[in-house]
Design a protein around this motif. Sequence first.
Motif, PDB file in Angstrom:
ATOM      1  N   ARG A 178       0.816  -1.221   0.000  1.00  0.00           N
ATOM      2  CA  ARG A 178       0.000   0.000   0.000  1.00  0.00           C
ATOM      3  C   ARG A 178       0.849   1.271   0.000  1.00  0.00           C
ATOM      4  O   ARG A 178       0.354   2.347  -0.366  1.00  0.00           O
ATOM      5  CB  ARG A 178      -0.933  -0.038   1.220  1.00  0.00           C
ATOM      6  CG  ARG A 178      -2.145   0.864   1.120  1.00  0.00           C
ATOM      7  CD  ARG A 178      -3.116   0.399   0.066  1.00  0.00           C
ATOM      8  NE  ARG A 178      -4.324   1.206   0.028  1.00  0.00           N
ATOM      9  CZ  ARG A 178      -4.803   1.764  -1.090  1.00  0.00           C
ATOM     10  NH1 ARG A 178      -4.193   1.612  -2.240  1.00  0.00           N
ATOM     11  NH2 ARG A 178      -5.922   2.461  -1.055  1.00  0.00           N
ATOM     12  N   ASN A 224      -7.888   6.515   2.691  1.00  0.00           N
ATOM     13  CA  ASN A 224      -8.617   6.082   1.497  1.00  0.00           C
ATOM     14  C   ASN A 224      -9.330   4.753   1.778  1.00  0.00           C
ATOM     15  O   ASN A 224     -10.491   4.572   1.389  1.00  0.00           O
ATOM     16  CB  ASN A 224      -7.667   5.936   0.306  1.00  0.00           C
ATOM     17  CG  ASN A 224      -8.376   5.309  -0.879  1.00  0.00           C
ATOM     18  OD1 ASN A 224      -8.381   4.082  -1.022  1.00  0.00           O
ATOM     19  ND2 ASN A 224      -9.021   6.128  -1.707  1.00  0.00           N
ATOM     20  N   ASP A 225      -8.666   3.844   2.459  1.00  0.00           N
ATOM     21  CA  ASP A 225      -9.289   2.548   2.737  1.00  0.00           C
ATOM     22  C   ASP A 225     -10.525   2.717   3.619  1.00  0.00           C
ATOM     23  O   ASP A 225     -11.510   1.980   3.468  1.00  0.00           O
ATOM     24  CB  ASP A 225      -8.264   1.611   3.394  1.00  0.00           C
ATOM     25  CG  ASP A 225      -7.220   1.118   2.390  1.00  0.00           C
ATOM     26  OD1 ASP A 225      -7.379   1.365   1.185  1.00  0.00           O
ATOM     27  OD2 ASP A 225      -6.242   0.478   2.815  1.00  0.00           O
ATOM     28  N   SER A 228     -13.095   4.601   1.221  1.00  0.00           N
ATOM     29  CA  SER A 228     -13.521   3.878   0.013  1.00  0.00           C
ATOM     30  C   SER A 228     -14.062   2.490   0.338  1.00  0.00           C
ATOM     31  O   SER A 228     -14.443   1.752  -0.571  1.00  0.00           O
ATOM     32  CB  SER A 228     -12.374   3.784  -1.003  1.00  0.00           C
ATOM     33  OG  SER A 228     -11.294   3.015  -0.516  1.00  0.00           O
ATOM     34  N   GLU A 232     -15.909   0.064  -2.225  1.00  0.00           N
ATOM     35  CA  GLU A 232     -15.174  -1.151  -2.591  1.00  0.00           C
ATOM     36  C   GLU A 232     -15.915  -2.411  -2.148  1.00  0.00           C
ATOM     37  O   GLU A 232     -16.067  -3.363  -2.913  1.00  0.00           O
ATOM     38  CB  GLU A 232     -13.751  -1.086  -2.014  1.00  0.00           C
ATOM     39  CG  GLU A 232     -12.915  -0.042  -2.770  1.00  0.00           C
ATOM     40  CD  GLU A 232     -11.597   0.357  -2.104  1.00  0.00           C
ATOM     41  OE1 GLU A 232     -11.311  -0.132  -0.991  1.00  0.00           O
ATOM     42  OE2 GLU A 232     -10.872   1.182  -2.701  1.00  0.00           O
TER      43      GLU A 232
HETATM   44 MG    MG Z   1      -9.646   2.599  -2.058  1.00  0.00          MG
END
Ligand code: MG
Length: 365
Positions: A178, A224-225, A228, A232
Amino acid sequence: MGPELKVPPIFSPIPPAIHPCHADIDVQTAAWAETFRIGSDELRGRLVMQDIGTFSARILPEGSEEVVSLLSDFVLWLFGVDDGHCEEGELGHRPGDLAGLLHRLLRVAQNPEAPMLLDDPLAAGLRDLRLRVSRYGTPGQTARWVDALREYFFSVVWEAAHRSAGTVPDLNDYTLMRLYDGATSVVLPLLEMGHGYELQPHERDHTAVRAAAEMASFIITWDNDIFSYHKERNGSGYYLNALRVLEEEHGLNPVQALETAISQRDRVMTLFMRLSAHLQPTASPQLRRYLSSLACFIRGAQDWGISSVRYTTPDDPAAFPSVFRDTPTDDSREPLDIPAVSWWWDLMPDEVPGHVPHLVPDGTA
Ligand code: MG
Ligand code: 3E9
Ligand code: MG
Ligand code: MG
């Protein structure tokens, strides 16, 4: 699809900022994407609605307008690769073929005159980006940008191997992947170009400065994780993010995984702030600017993350906070139990007795 996961306000000690030209840059990037026909018509139609120009305007709030515009087109191009080929395309399930295409694209970035991929819209867009990178950057920065693209490409091939096998890496491997597959390191040369300076290698490549940049990548991609996850998890294909890795590795449910991811990014955020403050007094004016740009990158990704339709998905809204908080949920100074990055905590002199890192050109801290 499980019950909605509510994201609480996230810790952000960095003030928001935005370049005054953000609206114009959004419009220019939409036109650029159309000129080069980046992605399928459907993908391009989505990307041009996602405020990518605004995101870039937040990353370089005081940068030159030309470089903010270049960054914006480049981020849209990256999504053309990441969404178009890796996450939504067939090549994302064929790591070997993906590696071949990405190597050909790299050759175009390195030698834009090479008669390769002449009918490929992403290659045409990349030629344009490369010409602008060499207009606003030095030869060294241009080479650095190509090398950073290579490390991004290398990591998405690794990710594609997991996608094709349907596997989820462990937390250490995921953290390492990552640092690169969020394409944060390819943005770094543009931070310098945006302000017309070139960091000297003894500063940029100093272990503590590289660590600060890696911490920024960690925070940006963990955020972001978090933001998102909704898009996702509810998408139709394989997905890989920190929450999923934590669910698998520690048998956590999504709420617990979210809490753990937030505590991890808070610990890195507090370390980033302490390390930045420690580096500032002995840093050159250029390095001070660079550290400040890393902070803007972190905050810009947060502001964009909670507001872009890319993540809020208005047809199936994500449960996002509208504000940030000014205290961490976890202020521990203990290293994270992730070997790839636990050495970051060794860089603070007052936190490791007898150990005094300072900016010297030997590359060690
Ligand atoms: Mg993402
Ligand atoms: C990010 O990961 C993928 C990158 C290729 C997007 C391009 C963005 C940047 C270069 C700036 C960094 C910003 C981030 C990571 C928000 P992922 O999880 O595939 O992104 P997604 O938007 O699909 O969640
Ligand atoms: Mg991705
Ligand atoms: Mg993605």
